[in-house]
Design a protein around this motif. Structure first.
Motif, PDB file in Angstrom:
ATOM      1  N   UNK A   6       0.824  -1.205   0.000  1.00 14.72           N
ATOM      2  CA  UNK A   6       0.000   0.000   0.000  1.00 14.72           C
ATOM      3  C   UNK A   6       0.864   1.264   0.000  1.00 14.72           C
ATOM      4  N   UNK A   7       1.953   1.235   0.726  1.00 20.65           N
ATOM      5  CA  UNK A   7       2.876   2.375   0.725  1.00 20.65           C
ATOM      6  C   UNK A   7       3.493   2.575  -0.652  1.00 20.65           C
ATOM      7  N   UNK A   8       3.871   1.499  -1.285  1.00 17.72           N
ATOM      8  CA  UNK A   8       4.464   1.594  -2.630  1.00 17.72           C
ATOM      9  C   UNK A   8       3.457   2.177  -3.618  1.00 17.72           C
ATOM     10  N   UNK A   9       2.217   1.729  -3.535  1.00 14.81           N
ATOM     11  CA  UNK A   9       1.171   2.256  -4.420  1.00 14.81           C
ATOM     12  C   UNK A   9       0.951   3.744  -4.144  1.00 14.81           C
ATOM     13  N   UNK A  10       0.938   4.121  -2.876  1.00 18.51           N
ATOM     14  CA  UNK A  10       0.752   5.528  -2.516  1.00 18.51           C
ATOM     15  C   UNK A  10       1.889   6.379  -3.065  1.00 18.51           C
ATOM     16  N   UNK A  11       3.126   5.910  -2.962  1.00 15.77           N
ATOM     17  CA  UNK A  11       4.266   6.665  -3.485  1.00 15.77           C
ATOM     18  C   UNK A  11       4.206   6.784  -5.004  1.00 15.77           C
ATOM     19  N   UNK A  12       3.774   5.752  -5.682  1.00 15.83           N
ATOM     20  CA  UNK A  12       3.639   5.810  -7.145  1.00 15.83           C
ATOM     21  C   UNK A  12       2.578   6.840  -7.518  1.00 15.83           C
ATOM     22  N   UNK A  13       1.462   6.854  -6.802  1.00 14.37           N
ATOM     23  CA  UNK A  13       0.401   7.828  -7.092  1.00 14.37           C
ATOM     24  C   UNK A  13       0.870   9.260  -6.828  1.00 14.37           C
ATOM     25  N   UNK A  14       1.636   9.449  -5.764  1.00 18.20           N
ATOM     26  CA  UNK A  14       2.180  10.777  -5.476  1.00 18.20           C
ATOM     27  C   UNK A  14       3.141  11.196  -6.579  1.00 18.20           C
ATOM     28  N   UNK A  15       3.977  10.291  -7.014  1.00 18.12           N
ATOM     29  CA  UNK A  15       4.928  10.594  -8.087  1.00 18.12           C
ATOM     30  C   UNK A  15       4.196  10.958  -9.379  1.00 18.12           C
ATOM     31  N   UNK A  16       3.159  10.216  -9.724  1.00 19.56           N
ATOM     32  CA  UNK A  16       2.371  10.515 -10.928  1.00 19.56           C
ATOM     33  C   UNK A  16       1.728  11.897 -10.806  1.00 19.56           C
ATOM     34  N   UNK A  17       1.180  12.205  -9.641  1.00 22.26           N
ATOM     35  CA  UNK A  17       0.553  13.513  -9.438  1.00 22.26           C
ATOM     36  C   UNK A  17       1.570  14.640  -9.591  1.00 22.26           C
ATOM     37  N   UNK A  18       2.758  14.469  -9.052  1.00 22.72           N
ATOM     38  CA  UNK A  18       3.799  15.494  -9.159  1.00 22.72           C
ATOM     39  C   UNK A  18       4.200  15.687 -10.617  1.00 22.72           C
ATOM     40  N   UNK A  19       4.357  14.609 -11.355  1.00 20.24           N
ATOM     41  CA  UNK A  19       4.740  14.708 -12.773  1.00 20.24           C
ATOM     42  C   UNK A  19       3.648  15.413 -13.572  1.00 20.24           C
ATOM     43  N   UNK A  20       2.386  15.063 -13.334  1.00 20.23           N
ATOM     44  CA  UNK A  20       1.279  15.698 -14.057  1.00 20.23           C
ATOM     45  C   UNK A  20       1.211  17.186 -13.737  1.00 20.23           C
ATOM     46  N   UNK A  21       1.348  17.553 -12.477  1.00 16.22           N
ATOM     47  CA  UNK A  21       1.324  18.971 -12.106  1.00 16.22           C
ATOM     48  C   UNK A  21       2.495  19.733 -12.710  1.00 16.22           C
ATOM     49  N   UNK A  22       3.672  19.135 -12.706  1.00 18.70           N
ATOM     50  CA  UNK A  22       4.845  19.796 -13.296  1.00 18.70           C
ATOM     51  C   UNK A  22       4.654  19.992 -14.792  1.00 18.70           C
ATOM     52  N   UNK A  23       4.163  18.980 -15.487  1.00 15.42           N
ATOM     53  CA  UNK A  23       3.939  19.083 -16.928  1.00 15.42           C
ATOM     54  C   UNK A  23       2.882  20.139 -17.237  1.00 15.42           C
ATOM     55  N   UNK A  24       1.812  20.168 -16.468  1.00 20.88           N
ATOM     56  CA  UNK A  24       0.772  21.176 -16.664  1.00 20.88           C
ATOM     57  C   UNK A  24       1.334  22.577 -16.437  1.00 20.88           C
ATOM     58  N   UNK A  25       2.155  22.742 -15.408  1.00 23.08           N
ATOM     59  CA  UNK A  25       2.772  24.042 -15.149  1.00 23.08           C
ATOM     60  C   UNK A  25       3.657  24.503 -16.287  1.00 23.08           C
ATOM     61  N   UNK A  26       4.456  23.605 -16.823  1.00 17.72           N
ATOM     62  CA  UNK A  26       5.346  23.956 -17.941  1.00 17.72           C
ATOM     63  C   UNK A  26       4.515  24.336 -19.169  1.00 17.72           C
ATOM     64  N   UNK A  27       3.511  23.529 -19.506  1.00 19.99           N
ATOM     65  CA  UNK A  27       2.672  23.835 -20.668  1.00 19.99           C
ATOM     66  C   UNK A  27       1.901  25.135 -20.474  1.00 19.99           C
ATOM     67  N   UNK A  28       1.422  25.372 -19.256  1.00 18.50           N
ATOM     68  CA  UNK A  28       0.712  26.614 -18.961  1.00 18.50           C
ATOM     69  C   UNK A  28       1.635  27.809 -19.155  1.00 18.50           C
ATOM     70  N   UNK A  29       2.846  27.715 -18.636  1.00 19.13           N
ATOM     71  CA  UNK A  29       3.805  28.811 -18.753  1.00 19.13           C
ATOM     72  C   UNK A  29       4.194  29.073 -20.210  1.00 19.13           C
TER      73      UNK A  29
END
Length: 113
Positions: A6-29
């Motif tokens: 469960x911890x591993x799954x949670x860390x993967x989901x957090x990592x995916x969320x961070x990547x999506x937010x970073x990509x959205x920020x770059x595209x927005x900018x």
């Protein structure tokens, strides 16, 4: 054992969320996410006449983006949206090439027959 999984799954989901937010920020900018700009980030429409064409242009204060609405009376309309890169369009009836840059620069060039 299931707790570690469960911890591993949670860390993967957090990592995916961070990547999506970073990509959205770059595209927005970069100005490539036009649907995400709030109306308040756009400046007022500025009207100008280019020959027989009536133009209205506005720029975005947050990102390099501009929109243009160009009219030849009621005969023809040309819409240009420059989100992060230059937009080009040619009028159908009058063979006029329009170019809009993300900083709001609009040019028109009549094609020679």
């Amino acid at each position: 054992m299931p707790l570690n999984r469960h911890r591993a799954i949670a860390w993967v989901l957090v990592l995916v969320a961070v990547v999506v937010l970073a990509l959205t920020g770059v595209l927005f900018h970069q100005g490539r996410t036009p649907g995400l700009y709030p109306e308040c980030s756009w400046g007022p429409w500025k009207s100008e006449t280019m020959g027989a064409w009536s133009t209205r242009v506005r720029t975005n204060s947050w990102v390099p983006a501009a929109q243009a609405r160009i009219h030849y009376g009621k005969a023809e309309e040309v819409f240009l949206d420059a989100y992060g890169e230059t937009a080009r369009e040619t009028s159908g009836m009058f063979s006029t090439d329009f170019t809009l840059t993300p900083d709001g620069g609009l040019t028109a060039r009549q094609r020679q027959p």
